[in-house]
Design an enzyme around this catalytic site. Structure first.
Site, PDB file in Angstrom:
ATOM      1  N   GLY A 213      53.993  25.194  35.084  1.00 41.68           N
ATOM      2  CA  GLY A 213      53.927  25.632  36.465  1.00 41.68           C
ATOM      3  C   GLY A 213      55.205  25.404  37.242  1.00 41.68           C
ATOM      4  O   GLY A 213      55.411  25.995  38.301  1.00 41.68           O
ATOM      5  N   SER A 266      36.997  18.727  34.384  1.00 40.39           N
ATOM      6  CA  SER A 266      35.611  18.969  34.745  1.00 40.39           C
ATOM      7  C   SER A 266      35.020  20.190  34.049  1.00 40.39           C
ATOM      8  O   SER A 266      33.948  20.663  34.433  1.00 40.39           O
ATOM      9  CB  SER A 266      35.476  19.127  36.267  1.00 40.39           C
ATOM     10  OG  SER A 266      35.799  17.914  36.920  1.00 40.39           O
ATOM     11  N   ARG A 425      33.102  16.214  37.906  1.00 39.49           N
ATOM     12  CA  ARG A 425      32.612  15.272  36.890  1.00 39.49           C
ATOM     13  C   ARG A 425      32.002  14.075  37.608  1.00 39.49           C
ATOM     14  O   ARG A 425      32.710  13.258  38.190  1.00 39.49           O
ATOM     15  CB  ARG A 425      33.781  14.833  35.997  1.00 39.49           C
ATOM     16  CG  ARG A 425      33.416  13.797  34.942  1.00 39.49           C
ATOM     17  CD  ARG A 425      34.629  13.405  34.117  1.00 39.49           C
ATOM     18  NE  ARG A 425      34.984  14.414  33.159  1.00 39.49           N
ATOM     19  CZ  ARG A 425      34.557  14.458  31.892  1.00 39.49           C
ATOM     20  NH1 ARG A 425      33.734  13.530  31.453  1.00 39.49           N
ATOM     21  NH2 ARG A 425      34.937  15.411  31.081  1.00 39.49           N
ATOM     22  N   ASN A 522      25.729  25.569  29.063  1.00 35.61           N
ATOM     23  CA  ASN A 522      25.923  25.679  30.505  1.00 35.61           C
ATOM     24  C   ASN A 522      25.576  27.068  31.031  1.00 35.61           C
ATOM     25  O   ASN A 522      25.478  27.263  32.257  1.00 35.61           O
ATOM     26  CB  ASN A 522      27.362  25.327  30.871  1.00 35.61           C
ATOM     27  CG  ASN A 522      27.687  23.875  30.576  1.00 35.61           C
ATOM     28  OD1 ASN A 522      26.794  23.038  30.512  1.00 35.61           O
ATOM     29  ND2 ASN A 522      28.957  23.573  30.378  1.00 35.61           N
TER      30      ASN A 522
END
Length: 611
Positions: A213, A266, A425, A522
């Site tokens: 980045g 997470s 989390r 999930n």
């Protein structure tokens, strides 16, 4: 002196504003050569990088790179948002004065590309024809060839993206100068590195890195920080660190799209790249759109929120990526994919790569293996168990390599968003999923998103490290104004998405096992969520949102103890009441926070007190 005009003429680059920009910066950084890049140059540039020792072969059609050992991640304290307006200062954006930072960067960059090539990389951070295309065009100037190769995988690269701009001057001016990495004083009081987004001038000036980045300026600096600022300045869109996926019910043909933000560690990338569980695969298909950035806007024709991933590739964390956690990612970096690995372990004899979590144990035969610094594993002292790969080691691959990438991932119109989710989390308090239908309460939940700190690490047992909308490192202006912009954009939708909070990480307080298996499972709470939005399931009302009943959650083929399900579909009111005090302290930091957000906080707190 480089004849810049001749180079630009030969490249067919006619935009006078781009030509002026390239000429100016060539005069500042003083490269020996200037080269204009298109995506079609990739194979040649790879060959040149291999010959120069900037890349190494990592199997057929894959490559390995190693960065300077002090240059392995983003550096938040050196990352600045600069504007001419002090009101843009926020708690998290490291605001500085634009004139001051621009002058400093000019001096740092002056003459720093001598002996190098300046690569001119025209790019687009949107599908061509997108309603947000005017905010997506940019030109990165870089003196680092591997950076060019990463950009070709992460953005749409080519001079033609600048040919038909409605306003030829409207492109992001992005300058990356590597600098003398071994002598920049990283982590000392004399640190010379600065990574600056001059947001109100749509200019990005990064000096002192060749990594991620810090150097791929289309990704975070443009795709998040600059776009975050542009979204508010235009009043048109939101730019968020969100994943985006699609779910299709093959039995009915219905399709839903879900996007959302997750703090680090997470589960965002694993969710974005998930597949349906084996027991549900005959009925449901999951499409991948993106794992890191989504731009959102309201389509005036149908009143719905639409979204798209502005990126062209995936810059994924290698650590713990394996057949169980993310088989989709492994398929996307298979041989022949053109993937680039950075700072993983490498064997120059066999051209293999490895990272922690790739397999349960590292290769038994350490012959030839080198760690992420290039040191031989076989020469380590006995008992040296330091990681082979850097914890932030990465892989870069194009979206087209992802096996379940959506057929319409490049659709200019984007896709309609049915749900916006946030997920942190949290070992207790936060249930598996809770739906939120009120706009202000949904934005409030995003502003108070966080991941749990550990007592050992932070002395804050049970308290969250807050990460508003998962944008803490990428916000371009103040948090209060950011919340107001969210209320304005999503509030303009006549058919808005539902909000929700998810949590895959609740643990048993006695033995510490995870109560929910996570990963592909999930999909089940997401299916409940979109069905709840469609009115097919009612759920159970609580002070913090609507939670599924046990009967509503599709558990086909999944065996979980009843006591675990009861806990993850329950609510610990005492822990929630404790959390509200932390949230209030968090929100009090923000200037100009809309009263609607404070009212949402008060409503939730009162409901908890009365429960």
């Amino acid at each position: 002196m480089v004849d810049v005009d001749r180079v630009l003429d030969e490249a067919g680059l006619k935009n006078p504003h781009v030509r002026e920009y390239v000429t100016y910066w060539a005069g500042i950084t003083e490269p020996d050569r200037v080269e204009v890049v298109n995506a079609s140059d990739d194979a040649r540039l790879v060959a040149e990088a291999l010959e120069a020792g900037e890349l190494f072969p990592a199997g057929e059609g894959r490559y390995y790179s190693r960065s300077y050992f002090k240059d392995t991640a983003r550096s938040e304290e050196r990352t600045i948002v600069a504007t001419s307006k002090p009101d843009d200062r926020g708690v998290y954006n490291n605001w500085r004065d634009a004139e001051e930072m621009t002058a400093g960067q000019l001096e740092r960059m002056r003459g720093q590309s001598k002996g190098k090539t300046m690569y001119v990389v025209p790019y687009l951070m949107a599908p061509p024809g997108s309603p947000l295309e005017q905010y997506a065009a940019g030109v990165e100037l870089t003196d680092n060839r591997p950076v060019v190769l990463h950009m070709i995988r992460m953005a749409r690269v080519g001079t033609h993206h600048l040919d038909d701009l409605a306003d030829p001057a409207t492109f992001v001016r992005a300058v990356h100068v590597t600098g003398d990495l071994e002598n920049l004083g990283q982590g000392t009081p004399d640190d010379q590195r600065y990574f600056v987004t001059v947001a109100d001038q749509r200019t990005i000036l990064h000096f002192g890195s060749s990594y991620g980045g810090n150097a791929l300026l289309g990704k975070i600096a443009h795709g998040l920080r600059q776009a975050c600022y542009d979204g508010r300045a235009s009043g048109v869109f939101l730019a968020e660190q969100f994943m985006l996926l699609g779910i299709t019910d093959k039995q009915t043909g219905q399709k839903w799209h879900v996007c959302g933000g997750f703090p680090s560690a997470s589960g965002k990338t694993n969710l974005a790249m998930t597949l349906a569980p084996d027991a549900m695969g005959d009925r449901y298909h999951v499409d991948f759109y993106g794992d890191d950035i989504a731009w959102l806007w309201v389509n005036q024709d149908d009143g719905r929120v639409y979204g798209m991933n502005p990126e062209f590739g995936v810059f994924g964390v290698a650590k713990d990526t394996n057949e169980l956690t993310n088989p989709t990612a492994l398929d996307s970096i298979a041989e022949g994919s053109g993937a680039i690995f950075t700072n993983v372990a490498y064997n120059p004899d066999t051209h293999e790569v490895w990272w922690e979590g790739r397999t349960p144990e590292p290769p038994v035969d350490v012959t030839g293996w080198e760690d992420w610094k290039g040191d031989r594993i076989a020469e380590r002292d006995e008992g040296d168990l330091s990681p082979w790969a850097h914890p932030n080691s990465r892989f870069t691959t194009t979206l087209a390599n992802v096996p379940n990438v959506a057929d319409d991932f490049e659709a200019p119109a984007g896709v309609p968003i049915d749900a916006i989710i946030f997920g942190g989390r949290t070992r207790d308090r936060e249930p598996l999923v809770r739906a939120i239908t009120d706009l202000a309460e949904g934005v409030y939940d995003g502003l108070t998103l966080g991941a749990e700190a550990t007592f050992a690490a932070d002395g804050l047992d049970g308290q969250l490290r807050y990460d508003p909308m998962s944008m803490r490192p990428f916000l371009a202006y103040g948090e209060g104004d950011y919340a107001a912009h969210w209320l304005e954009i999503i509030g303009a939708a006549t058919d808005p998405p539902i909000f929700a909070h998810v949590n895959w990480f609740q643990k048993d307080p006695d033995d510490g096992h995870f109560l929910w298996p996570g990963y592909r499972e999930n999909l089940r709470p997401l299916l409940w969520l979109v069905r709840h939005k469609d009115g097919e399931v009612a759920g159970r009302e609580t002070p913090v949102g609507t939670i599924p009943t046990l009967e509503e959650l599709d558990l086909t083929g999944l065996d979980i103890p009843t006591e675990d399900l009861d806990r993850i579909l329950g609510l610990d009111l005492d822990r929630w009441r404790q959390e509200m005090g932390f949230r209030e302290e968090h929100l009090q930091q923000f200037d100009r926070l809309p009263e609607a957000i404070w009212n949402a906080h008060r409503r939730v707190a009162q409901a908890l007190d009365e429960a």
